[in-house]
Design an enzyme around this catalytic site. Structure first.
Site, PDB file in Angstrom:
ATOM      1  N   ASP A 194       0.835  -1.191   0.000  1.00 51.86           N
ATOM      2  CA  ASP A 194       0.000   0.000   0.000  1.00 51.86           C
ATOM      3  C   ASP A 194       0.876   1.250   0.000  1.00 51.86           C
ATOM      4  OD1 ASP A 194      -0.941  -1.196   3.213  1.00 51.86           O
ATOM      5  OD2 ASP A 194       0.868  -0.086   2.720  1.00 51.86           O
TER       6      ASP A 194
ATOM      7  N   ASP B 125       1.357   4.887   1.601  1.00 53.07           N
ATOM      8  CA  ASP B 125       0.991   5.801   2.673  1.00 53.07           C
ATOM      9  C   ASP B 125       1.663   7.143   2.427  1.00 53.07           C
ATOM     10  OD1 ASP B 125      -0.445   3.785   3.885  1.00 53.07           O
ATOM     11  OD2 ASP B 125       1.268   3.085   5.043  1.00 53.07           O
TER      12      ASP B 125
ATOM     13  N   ASP C 253       8.603   3.013  13.661  1.00 54.60           N
ATOM     14  CA  ASP C 253       9.172   1.870  14.374  1.00 54.60           C
ATOM     15  C   ASP C 253      10.615   1.537  14.004  1.00 54.60           C
ATOM     16  OD1 ASP C 253       8.238   1.029  11.902  1.00 54.60           O
ATOM     17  OD2 ASP C 253       6.988  -0.594  12.659  1.00 54.60           O
TER      18      ASP C 253
HETATM   19  P1  ATP Z   1       3.477  -3.481   5.002  1.00 55.35           P
HETATM   20  O1  ATP Z   1       4.223  -3.784   3.763  1.00 55.35           O
HETATM   21  O2  ATP Z   1       3.235  -4.680   5.826  1.00 55.35           O
HETATM   22  O3  ATP Z   1       2.252  -2.631   4.808  1.00 55.35           O
HETATM   23  P2  ATP Z   1       4.478  -1.121   6.294  1.00 55.35           P
HETATM   24  O4  ATP Z   1       5.867  -0.743   6.693  1.00 55.35           O
HETATM   25  O5  ATP Z   1       3.814  -0.279   5.271  1.00 55.35           O
HETATM   26  O6  ATP Z   1       4.521  -2.628   5.879  1.00 55.35           O
HETATM   27  P3  ATP Z   1       2.231  -0.553   7.958  1.00 55.35           P
HETATM   28  O7  ATP Z   1       1.697  -1.369   9.085  1.00 55.35           O
HETATM   29  O8  ATP Z   1       1.426  -0.404   6.730  1.00 55.35           O
HETATM   30  O9  ATP Z   1       3.663  -1.145   7.620  1.00 55.35           O
HETATM   31  O10 ATP Z   1       2.572   0.867   8.559  1.00 55.35           O
HETATM   32  C1  ATP Z   1       3.002   1.948   7.762  1.00 55.35           C
HETATM   33  C2  ATP Z   1       4.132   2.700   8.462  1.00 55.35           C
HETATM   34  O11 ATP Z   1       3.668   3.244   9.698  1.00 55.35           O
HETATM   35  C3  ATP Z   1       5.335   1.842   8.838  1.00 55.35           C
HETATM   36  O12 ATP Z   1       6.221   1.707   7.752  1.00 55.35           O
HETATM   37  C4  ATP Z   1       5.930   2.627   9.988  1.00 55.35           C
HETATM   38  O13 ATP Z   1       6.661   3.725   9.529  1.00 55.35           O
HETATM   39  C5  ATP Z   1       4.695   3.148  10.693  1.00 55.35           C
HETATM   40  N1  ATP Z   1       4.227   2.241  11.757  1.00 55.35           N
HETATM   41  C6  ATP Z   1       3.282   1.264  11.628  1.00 55.35           C
HETATM   42  N2  ATP Z   1       3.080   0.621  12.779  1.00 55.35           N
HETATM   43  C7  ATP Z   1       3.910   1.208  13.682  1.00 55.35           C
HETATM   44  C8  ATP Z   1       4.157   1.011  15.066  1.00 55.35           C
HETATM   45  N3  ATP Z   1       3.527   0.076  15.745  1.00 55.35           N
HETATM   46  N4  ATP Z   1       5.061   1.834  15.652  1.00 55.35           N
HETATM   47  C9  ATP Z   1       5.705   2.815  14.968  1.00 55.35           C
HETATM   48  N5  ATP Z   1       5.513   3.039  13.664  1.00 55.35           N
HETATM   49  C10 ATP Z   1       4.630   2.263  13.024  1.00 55.35           C
HETATM   50 MG    MG Z   2       1.855  -0.554   4.663  1.00 60.39          MG
END
Ligand code: ATP
Ligand code: MG
Length: 464
Positions: free
Chosen positions: A58, A60, A160
């Protein structure tokens, strides 16, 4: 936190991220924000995955426009989130998530099933006292609520892991790195931003996320980060059971479930999540370790790798199958008839899991059906064979049977027989299929609109 970390800017000529690899809607949103005079970055997994040559799940976006400004700017905007206000921009086949830069140590840690939006928050993020404190921490350091807007740097540093904190700037196509993410990406390391003990205490789910990213990307968890997980793994249960369910499901359904499961056991995260099951796993069965769970997860990985879907009930039935079958056998030995023994086993299982990983009832009911169908499959076709085939659970139940037969192949495959039998039947009327339909499993969380994967050509790895 890494306050002495130097900001690094990677110019367009030195990285391989191209707008053509991004979601066209995502790019439009970035441009529109920029044209309106706002700062707008692509952030998180989207930047990370594009840099690694992977297809992002996705896109963001993060910006200095406030949620209310976003609402005015985009007609397809819905504000969501209680702890953390976010804008969801709805497009035909995807949702672009737009967040306002935030400060302080917090995460977008929504509970599954986001509640309806609260009243709009004021335009200026630095005000709003009448809504109570924006940032709340519990006595033991867990972040409970945070809506403090901040600078891009603050926003990056509250994320994170270093590799998740990279910004792609639409204004000049550069990548902005406040936390050392580029280097960790090069070295294949998952490292928390700041002190891992503090960051995992703020949000224990980050420990599961570390394992998820490491196994998804084939990275190592950096030494101090891993040591902190081992030290704090017992505190994972401070996160709520519904959220842990969502995280565990994501973890096991990303296509590297077996590796992840081993990693979870290795860092001590599995035991507090599944204490009864873990104790059972540690007891050998007739001198052999319980190996079926690993094989089941490998099988799930194979299916996902082949582009097939695996529902939550099927995953749970497969993973806990041997354990549940033993429970059923126990109730049978105590005199319960087959159907009732299965019901009792599932009820006992639900009771064990409820305090740690809350599997929703609808999923547990579907698991029960998968197991019950196994008895039914023994009669070919018996009475009402067509009704069995018409049940919504049929495909999952048959997949389960297929897996069991693969473990100890015999001459005659019942699964094959039922597959053929099903293929010969006319399509069942819609209501029949609906009748016992377990809700479609979604790792996105109930209440959240499922984001459909976009089919796009796999980008070539981009040099970092
Ligand atoms: P995925 O490919 O699984 O979507 P992602 O890195 O995009 O991985 P998401 O859960 O979609 O993960 O979250 C988007 C962003 O928000 C992360 O990349 C991170 O920067 C931040 N984030 C998400 N969850 C947390 C958390 N629990 N603590 C701190 N930052 C977070
Ligand atoms: Mg994501």
């Amino acid at each position: 936190m890494n306050t002495n970390m130097k900001k690094i800017i990677v110019p367009r000529a030195e990285h391989g991220i191209s707008r053509s690899l991004m979601s066209p809607n995502g790019v439009k949103v970035l441009y529109k924000l920029k044209e309106q005079g706002f700062t707008a970055y692509l952030v998180g997994g989207g930047v990370r995955d594009l840099l690694l040559g992977r297809e992002p799940k996705d896109f963001d976006v993060v910006t200095d426009a406030t949620p209310n400004q976003l609402k005015k700017l985009f007609r397809n905007c819905r504000l969501i989130g209680r702890r953390f206000r976010l804008a969801h921009l709805h497009y035909q086949d995807e949702i672009i998530e737009v967040a306002t830069f935030r400060s302080a140590a917090d995460a977008p840690v929504e509970e599954p099933g986001e509640p309806a939006p609260e009243p709009e928050i004021p335009e200026s993020g630095r005000e709003g006292r009448r809504h109570g404190p924006r940032m709340l921490k519990s006595d033991d350091g867990m972040v409970l609520r945070d809506n403090v807007f901040g600078t891009p740097e603050e926003d990056a540093l509250r994320r994170d892991f270093t590799v998740n904190a990279l910004f792609y700037n639409i204004a000049d196509f550069t990548i902005i790195d406040h936390a050392g993410g580029i280097e960790d990406l090069r070295n294949g390391l998952i490292r928390t931003i700041g002190d891992p003990l503090v960051r995992f205490t703020e949000d224990p789910v980050r420990m599961i996320r570390a394992v998820r990213f490491a196994s998804m990307l084939g990275f190592n968890i950096e030494e101090r980060t891993e040591a902190a997980i081992v030290e704090l793994s017992g505190s994972i249960n401070k996160a709520t059971p519904p959220r842990l369910y969502e995280e565990v499901l994501k973890l096991l359904l990303m296509g590297a479930g077996e590796r992840t499961y081993q990693m979870m056991r290795h860092c001590g995260l599995f035991e507090p999540l599944f204490p009864h099951f873990d104790a059972w796993l540690s007891r050998e069965s007739e001198g052999f370790p319980h190996a079926r769970v690993g094989k089941a997860l490998e099988w799930v990985d194979e299916r996902l790798g082949g582009g097939e879907q695996v529902s939550a009930p099927l995953l749970i039935a497969l993973m806990f199958g041997e354990y549940l079958e033993e429970k059923v056998a126990g109730f049978r030995a105590a005199g319960a008839p087959p159907q009732q023994a299965t019901e009792m086993a599932i009820a006992a299982f639900a009771g064990e899991l409820a305090p740690t990983v809350a599997v929703p009832n609808r999923v547990l009911l579907a698991v029960r059906e998968i197991l019950s169908c196994q008895q039914r499959f023994q009669k070919t076709p018996g009475r009402n064979g067509r009704a069995v085939v018409g049940r919504a659970i049929f495909a999952d139940a048959l997949a389960y049977l297929g897996f069991i037969e693969k473990l100890s192949p015999g001459k005659r495959s019942l699964a094959e027989w039922w597959r053929r039998f099903a293929a010969e039947q006319p399509a069942p009327p819609a209501e029949e299929a609906q009748e016992t339909a377990p809700e479609a499993a979604s790792v996105e969380g109930k209440g959240k609109k499922k984001r459909r994967r976009r089919r796009r050509k796999k980008p070539a790895p981009a040099a970092v």
